[in-house]
Design an enzyme around this catalytic site. Structure first.
Site, PDB file in Angstrom:
ATOM      1  CB  CYS A  25      -0.827  -0.031   1.188  1.00  0.00           C
ATOM      2  SG  CYS A  25      -2.438  -1.360   1.119  1.00  0.00           S
TER       3      CYS A  25
ATOM      4  CB  CYS B  52       5.317  -2.629   8.698  1.00  0.00           C
ATOM      5  SG  CYS B  52       3.752  -2.090   9.346  1.00  0.00           S
TER       6      CYS B  52
ATOM      7  CB  CYS C  38      -2.183  -2.821  10.247  1.00  0.00           C
ATOM      8  SG  CYS C  38      -2.421  -3.155   8.426  1.00  0.00           S
TER       9      CYS C  38
HETATM   10  S1  SF4 Z   1       0.892  -4.619   8.863  1.00  0.00           S
HETATM   11 FE1  SF4 Z   1      -0.323  -3.812   7.543  1.00  0.00          FE
HETATM   12  S2  SF4 Z   1       0.576  -1.671   7.314  1.00  0.00           S
HETATM   13 FE2  SF4 Z   1       2.086  -3.040   7.835  1.00  0.00          FE
HETATM   14  S3  SF4 Z   1       3.109  -4.118   6.127  1.00  0.00           S
HETATM   15 FE3  SF4 Z   1       1.508  -5.255   6.827  1.00  0.00          FE
HETATM   16  S4  SF4 Z   1      -0.439  -4.813   5.657  1.00  0.00           S
HETATM   17 FE4  SF4 Z   1       1.037  -2.919   5.410  1.00  0.00          FE
END
Ligand code: SF4
Length: 78
Positions: free
Chosen positions: A19, A38, A47
């Protein structure tokens, strides 16, 4: 979201968050900060893609299972 993560895993060797915009995806994957889950998710439960939701989020569901028919209904549209 899942498809984007899977493509990055195949192409870059890591599930780089799909994203976000990156100048250099390979370098970002190697840096690992935006590899899913992440650092913001791991450290603060944040997130921005809404793949992971805290139970108090209005969009959080109450089920953890999905049938193959439900998946096919959504993914076989193109
Ligand atoms: S936790 Fe959410 S914001 Fe983080 S990398 Fe995964 S999908 Fe993307």
């Amino acid at each position: 979201m899942i498809e984007g993560l899977a493509k990055h895993k195949d192409e870059l060797g890591a599930p780089l968050c799909p994203c976000r915009h990156y100048e250099d995806k390979k370098a970002e994957a190697e840096a690992a900060y935006w590899n899913c889950p992440c650092v913001p998710m791991r450290e603060r439960k944040e997130c921005h893609c809404m793949l992971f939701l805290t139970p108090d989020n209005d969009f959080a569901g109450d089920k953890q299972e999905i049938s193959i028919e439900q998946i096919r209904a959504v993914t076989n549209q193109y």
